[in-house]
Design an enzyme around this catalytic site. Structure first.
Site, PDB file in Angstrom:
ATOM      1  N   SER B 123       0.822  -1.219   0.000  1.00  0.00           N
ATOM      2  CA  SER B 123       0.000   0.000   0.000  1.00  0.00           C
ATOM      3  C   SER B 123       0.849   1.258   0.000  1.00  0.00           C
ATOM      4  O   SER B 123       1.529   1.552  -0.964  1.00  0.00           O
ATOM      5  CB  SER B 123      -0.953  -0.016   1.210  1.00  0.00           C
ATOM      6  OG  SER B 123      -1.554  -1.270   1.328  1.00  0.00           O
ATOM      7  N   HIS B 146      -2.949  -1.392  -4.379  1.00  0.00           N
ATOM      8  CA  HIS B 146      -4.426  -1.403  -4.394  1.00  0.00           C
ATOM      9  C   HIS B 146      -4.948   0.000  -4.168  1.00  0.00           C
ATOM     10  O   HIS B 146      -4.225   0.872  -3.687  1.00  0.00           O
ATOM     11  CB  HIS B 146      -4.962  -2.380  -3.322  1.00  0.00           C
ATOM     12  CG  HIS B 146      -4.665  -1.943  -1.930  1.00  0.00           C
ATOM     13  ND1 HIS B 146      -5.488  -1.101  -1.239  1.00  0.00           N
ATOM     14  CD2 HIS B 146      -3.623  -2.211  -1.108  1.00  0.00           C
ATOM     15  CE1 HIS B 146      -4.975  -0.881  -0.044  1.00  0.00           C
ATOM     16  NE2 HIS B 146      -3.834  -1.537   0.062  1.00  0.00           N
TER      17      HIS B 146
END
Lengths: 67, 244
Positions: B123, B146
């Site tokens: 992330s 993501h």
């Protein structure tokens, strides 16, 4: 006990704020240290906040040291 | 006689103090002495656990608090003895703005910086990893790319979506600016379906991260140190030539 839930563990067992309040960031001999206050009022070293690799070699500042 | 005994008593006390210090050391580290290293011109910033931002996480979480990191980064920039910085990453991600703050700080340091992704750089770990001048990933490490998400109170209005969209763009723009990955490719990885079990996105393993241009090279400590030393030499090269 087995829990089967999409919730986070902390949502089910909230952590007491007292636990968090025992942790402090202090300056000791010019170094920033992250410490936890023990029951007898002494401070135990949790983490040395430094970027100098030598600070981590200093035997006086090993994790668990009581200051 | 009495004096001798006193002396012995003193000595015993001294021995006991030494012993307890030794015992404490063995209890903490499992060994009696710790090796000493010479002064280092390279400093290490480790970003481990969650990147903690505006909200303090419960005590059992292992976190990297960005407010602890920022002054250290300034100190690195200021201290003339420090010539390079290695950033070690093993993070699951965390606060977007804290992560971006750290990334921008590392990216804007004038001294050579090298990052190594170990284990995971997920992330918000992605922008931090690419923020260094040169980035390495070990073959076994992974990076999950993501879309960002929001927790806590969310107001169900279109503005919330716009706000998130903008935040998403800030992350994407930074990664595109700092790495060699194409915007199309990065977005494709970010919005891919079917790769993650319960989520949208892609889990990129070491070699793939290099192939996509996200990370500069495969390597660990040796490669990172070599690269950093090279960059340090380049950095101070011209000045020395002038002196000659």
């Amino acid at each position: 006990m087995i829990l089967y839930t999409p919730l986070a563990e902390t949502d089910i067992f909230p952590v007491s704020e007292a636990e968090l309040n025992k942790r402090h960031c202090v300056s000791h001999n010019g170094r920033q240290l992250y410490v936890e206050e023990m029951e007898d009022g002494q401070f135990q070293l949790l983490q040395v906040l430094s970027t100098d690799p030598n600070d981590f070699m200093n035997p006086d500042y090993t994790p668990g040291t009581i200051l | 006689m009495d004096k001798d005994q006193e002396k012995k008593g003193d000595q015993n006390q001294g021995d006991q103090a030494n012993n307890s210090a030794l015992v404490q050391k063995i209890q903490q580290l499992g060994q009696s002495n710790v090796p000493q290293a010479p002064d280092s011109n390279i400093h290490v910033l480790s970003i481990i656990g969650q990147v903690e931002g505006h909200v303090q996480l419960p005590a059992q979480n292992k976190t990297t608090k960005y407010e602890h990191m920022l002054p250290q980064l300034i100190a690195i920039e200021q201290n003339p003895k420090i010539e390079g910085l290695i950033v070690l990453l093993n993070t699951v991600g965390g606060d977007v703005e804290a992560g971006l703050a750290l990334s921008e700080m590392i990216a804007s340091i004038s001294k050579p910086t090298v990052s190594v992704v170990l284990g995971g750089g997920h992330s918000i770990g992605v922008p931090i990893a690419v923020s260094a001048d040169y980035s390495y990933i070990v073959p076994t490490a992974t990076m999950t790319i993501h879309p960002i998400r929001l927790n806590g109170l969310v107001i169900g209005v279109p503005q919330t979506f716009e706000y998130m969209d903008k935040m998403q763009d800030r992350v994407i723009d930074f990664v595109i600016r700092q790495s060699n990955i194409e915007e199309e490719k990065f977005k494709e990885l970010m919005f891919a379906k079917g790769n993650l079990t319960r989520d949208i996105g892609t889990n990129v393993v070491g070699d793939d991260a290099v192939e996509y241009g996200l990370i500069d090279g495969i390597g660990g400590v040796t490669q990172a140190m070599q690269k950093l030393n090279e960059m340090i030499d380049e950095n101070k090269g011209p000045e020395e030539q002038v002196i000659q």
